[in-house]
Design a protein around this motif. Structure first.
Motif, mmCIF file in Angstrom:
data_model
loop_
_atom_site.group_PDB
_atom_site.id
_atom_site.type_symbol
_atom_site.label_atom_id
_atom_site.label_comp_id
_atom_site.label_asym_id
_atom_site.label_seq_id
_atom_site.Cartn_x
_atom_site.Cartn_y
_atom_site.Cartn_z
ATOM 1 N N VAL A 215 -4.853 1.775 -4.889
ATOM 2 C CA VAL A 215 -3.708 2.466 -4.280
ATOM 3 C C VAL A 215 -2.421 1.802 -4.762
ATOM 4 O O VAL A 215 -2.452 0.812 -5.486
ATOM 5 C CB VAL A 215 -3.782 2.407 -2.731
ATOM 6 C CG1 VAL A 215 -5.046 3.071 -2.225
ATOM 7 C CG2 VAL A 215 -3.708 0.978 -2.233
ATOM 8 N N TYR A 216 -1.273 2.347 -4.317
ATOM 9 C CA TYR A 216 0.012 1.749 -4.669
ATOM 10 C C TYR A 216 0.253 0.499 -3.832
ATOM 11 O O TYR A 216 -0.161 0.428 -2.660
ATOM 12 C CB TYR A 216 1.150 2.729 -4.390
ATOM 13 C CG TYR A 216 1.095 3.998 -5.185
ATOM 14 C CD1 TYR A 216 1.196 3.980 -6.568
ATOM 15 C CD2 TYR A 216 0.960 5.225 -4.562
ATOM 16 C CE1 TYR A 216 1.155 5.150 -7.307
ATOM 17 C CE2 TYR A 216 0.921 6.401 -5.286
ATOM 18 C CZ TYR A 216 1.018 6.363 -6.655
ATOM 19 O OH TYR A 216 0.973 7.512 -7.382
ATOM 20 N N ALA A 217 0.963 -0.482 -4.405
ATOM 21 C CA ALA A 217 1.313 -1.697 -3.653
ATOM 22 C C ALA A 217 2.078 -1.329 -2.383
ATOM 23 O O ALA A 217 1.895 -1.937 -1.331
ATOM 24 C CB ALA A 217 2.163 -2.604 -4.537
ATOM 25 N N SER A 218 2.937 -0.300 -2.477
ATOM 26 C CA SER A 218 3.751 0.090 -1.324
ATOM 27 C C SER A 218 2.905 0.664 -0.193
ATOM 28 O O SER A 218 3.335 0.665 0.961
ATOM 29 C CB SER A 218 4.796 1.114 -1.759
ATOM 30 O OG SER A 218 4.156 2.253 -2.275
ATOM 31 N N ASP A 219 1.707 1.161 -0.505
ATOM 32 C CA ASP A 219 0.858 1.719 0.555
ATOM 33 C C ASP A 219 0.291 0.632 1.451
ATOM 34 O O ASP A 219 0.043 0.849 2.632
ATOM 35 C CB ASP A 219 -0.318 2.495 -0.061
ATOM 36 C CG ASP A 219 0.126 3.791 -0.703
ATOM 37 O OD1 ASP A 219 1.053 4.412 -0.159
ATOM 38 O OD2 ASP A 219 -0.442 4.165 -1.738
ATOM 39 N N THR B 39 3.474 -0.530 -8.347
ATOM 40 C CA THR B 39 2.334 -1.094 -9.069
ATOM 41 C C THR B 39 1.058 -0.683 -8.359
ATOM 42 O O THR B 39 1.084 -0.298 -7.189
ATOM 43 C CB THR B 39 2.402 -2.635 -9.100
ATOM 44 O OG1 THR B 39 2.702 -3.095 -7.782
ATOM 45 C CG2 THR B 39 3.451 -3.129 -10.060
ATOM 46 N N MET B 40 -0.041 -0.734 -9.081
ATOM 47 C CA MET B 40 -1.330 -0.445 -8.470
ATOM 48 C C MET B 40 -1.932 -1.754 -7.952
ATOM 49 O O MET B 40 -1.794 -2.801 -8.598
ATOM 50 C CB MET B 40 -2.297 0.179 -9.482
ATOM 51 C CG MET B 40 -1.916 1.552 -9.976
ATOM 52 S SD MET B 40 -1.823 2.808 -8.674
ATOM 53 C CE MET B 40 -3.557 3.145 -8.383
ATOM 54 N N VAL B 41 -2.593 -1.686 -6.786
ATOM 55 C CA VAL B 41 -3.318 -2.842 -6.264
ATOM 56 C C VAL B 41 -4.699 -2.366 -5.812
ATOM 57 O O VAL B 41 -4.935 -1.167 -5.684
ATOM 58 C CB VAL B 41 -2.597 -3.495 -5.052
ATOM 59 C CG1 VAL B 41 -1.250 -4.058 -5.460
ATOM 60 C CG2 VAL B 41 -2.458 -2.502 -3.913
#
Lengths: 308, 261
Positions: free
Chosen positions: A243-247, A161-163
């Motif tokens: 950015v991506y949630a995982s980043d 997901t995007m955050v």
């Protein structure tokens, strides 16, 4: 000479070792043996003149060294099968922890991770880089390789997901985004940048064109790599980055502000076996691990979602 | 080629091939159609214009400040001067990414200098000024090193004669020292301009990458690489070609040709 090399061969083939020895242990054994050879060779050389003896000694040492090195190389090749996993940079942490899991489940296999932008990996595979598995952050690159006949049919193994990444003291909600002074996005050419544009477009449709326009006015940079966008926030130079949630997971000094679900683009990660992989069974095992409970847990704790 | 230098050619050929092969292959990899398409691409137009503007401003700033600095470095004795000379070369040996982080520490929001500038209404990071600053810091050492070497070779007696004939210090410097060191000054300026045009790492960190504002040619190539390899390749060829023309122009300058003759 032939008789003396036999125990080394035996060690190399591991017929006498109940447990697979590491390369290091084997090297120690070889070195120990090559030192032992020195003693029986000495009386034979003693009859020659001193010059001859030293020359002969040198020659024998060189031959022995060559034999030992040759065996070591052989051994190194035989004992460690390498599995080359090409993975999008955002997968670095998750795949890093799965590497250890996989290696302990498959003794004698050395997983080599090659992480870069999906486009770079695609280029490397197109140019014949030795890859067994390709995990992409973007279905488009996977599809391009598949239509070129370079990868087999892909399977989706994770979603993202995007955050909004903000400093610890930054904004509290997505609605505050237009009030940020400096916003950093990924470039239009990288998936993270395209997803950021999709989020802003969707926000514009939901909250009015002014909302999207204000956000775009505050964009000071479009970084060629999503981690660089995040770094600008971590350095305190930008107030927000999409950015991506995982980043953001596990990063100190940076906080993730959630983006409403109705603004989220669909972000899926496909994985596929590379055509012509020398280790197809291992490649399949890696892909199956990603989709197993172990894989899902590792991906989940790195901030990824399940495959939709 | 004399007999005594032939071994140099034989032993040096592998290195020569290693250096030139990638460029030859790069040219062969693009079709004329791709090259023409890249020329009309908005990314190239914006990036080339930005690169040209910023690098010329950077070059002017470097020559204006670097010439007197080099003169001082060349004509002064003592360890403090040698220390300064070494420190000036620092950006050559430090990775450009480190220079970028250091620039953020110096002019960024958290820093004293950055705070003062921001209170004056001039926020440096992510602006075209940031691009120029990064280029100046990274490229200046190349000019200073070359110019210092040039000024060292200026004959002190000639300068003394000029002074005894009534020339002021300033006039002696401009009329004797600068012309005598001109080949080194031009060579240094050429090298430093090329380095400014090619600057990538520090710019990316300090100035970011926004088309038309901070996205210079190297950044445009790197960004294009993520989506369109053919475009990146064509942009590389154009930039490489421009650099080659620049290099040749500097080498063909009359002053430099006299020097070699």
């Amino acid at each position: 000479m032939a008789e003396r090399t036999r125990p080394i061969c035996a060690a190399a083939c591991r017929t006498r070792c109940p447990e697979p020895a590491t390369v290091g242990e084997f090297q120690d054994a070889v070195v120990a043996r090559s030192l032992q050879w020195r003693k029986p060779a000495a009386p034979a050389n003693a009859r020659h003149s001193q010059r001859g003896a030293s020359y002969g000694g040198f020659r024998h040492a060189a031959i022995r060294l060559a034999v030992v090195l040759g065996l070591l190389v052989l051994c190194a090749c035989q004992s460690r099968t390498e599995l080359h996993v090409f993975a999008a940079s955002s997968l670095t942490d998750a795949f890093g922890s799965l590497e250890a899991t996989f290696e302990s489940a498959h003794p004698g296999v050395d997983v080599r991770l090659n992480t870069a932008g999906s486009q770079t990996l695609r280029l490397q595979i197109e140019r014949g880089a030795p890859a067994d598995v390709f995990a992409s952050a973007n279905p488009a690159h996977m599809e391009a390789l598949r239509s070129a006949g370079l990868v087999e049919s892909p399977a989706v193994f994770a979603s993202n997901t995007m955050v909004v990444a903000v400093p610890e003291s930054g904004m509290s909600g997505f609605v505050d985004l237009p009030r940020a002074q400096r916003i950093v996005l990924g470039a239009q050419t990288v998936p993270a940048g395209q997803y950021a544009d999709a989020v802003i477009d969707a926000a514009g449709r939901l909250r009015g064109a002014d909302f999207a326009e204000e956000i775009r006015d505050r964009v000071v940079s479009r970084e060629p790599n999503v981690r660089l966008a995040l770094a600008k926030v971590a350095l305190g130079e930008a107030d927000a980055a999409l950015v991506y949630a995982s980043d953001v997971r596990g990063r100190s000094g940076v906080r993730a502000v959630a983006i409403p679900a109705q603004l989220q683009p669909l972000i899926v990660y496909p994985v596929a076996r590379v055509v012509g992989s020398p280790n197809p069974e291992l490649a399949t095992a890696w892909i199956e691990m990603l989709r197993s409970d172990v894989g899902r847990r590792a991906l989940g704790s790195a901030g990824f979602g399940a495959a939709p | 080629m004399t007999g005594s230098s032939r071994f140099g050619w034989v032993l040096g050929a592998p290195l020569l091939a290693l250096i030139l092969l990638p460029f030859v292959m790069l040219i062969g990899a693009s079709t004329p159609g791709e090259l023409a398409a890249a020329l009309g691409h908005p990314t190239l137009v914006d990036a080339a214009w930005l690169s040209a503007r910023t690098s010329v401003i950077a070059l002017l700033l470097i020559v204006a400040g670097g010439t007197p600095l080099s003169w001082w470095l060349a004509r002064s004795q003592g360890w403090p001067v040698r220390v300064v000379e070494t420190l000036v070369a620092l950006p050559i040996v430090v990775p450009p990414a480190v220079v970028g982080v250091a620039l953020l520490e110096a002019y960024g929001r958290g820093s004293g200098v950055g705070g003062v500038l921001a209170s004056l209404g001039w926020s440096v990071p992510f602006t075209t000024s940031a691009v120029v600053i990064a280029q100046v810091v990274v490229a200046a050492p190349f000019f200073v090193q070359s110019a210092t070497a040039g000024f060292r070779r200026v004959d002190s007696d000639t300068l003394l004669v000029a002074r005894t004939l009534g020339a002021t210090r300033w006039r002696a410097f401009l009329r004797i020292a600068v012309p005598a060191a001109m080949p080194s000054l031009l060579a240094g300026a050429g090298l430093c301009w090329a380095r400014a045009v090619g600057e990538f790492g520090a710019t990316l960190l300090f100035a970011g990458s926004l088309q038309g504002r901070t996205q210079t040619m190297p950044l445009a190539i790197f960004t294009a690489l993520e989506a369109d390899v053919a475009l990146a390749r064509s942009l590389s060829i154009w930039l490489g070609g421009a650099a080659l023309v620049l290099l040749l122009a500097v080498r063909m300058m009359p002053v430099l040709r006299q020097e070699r003759a």
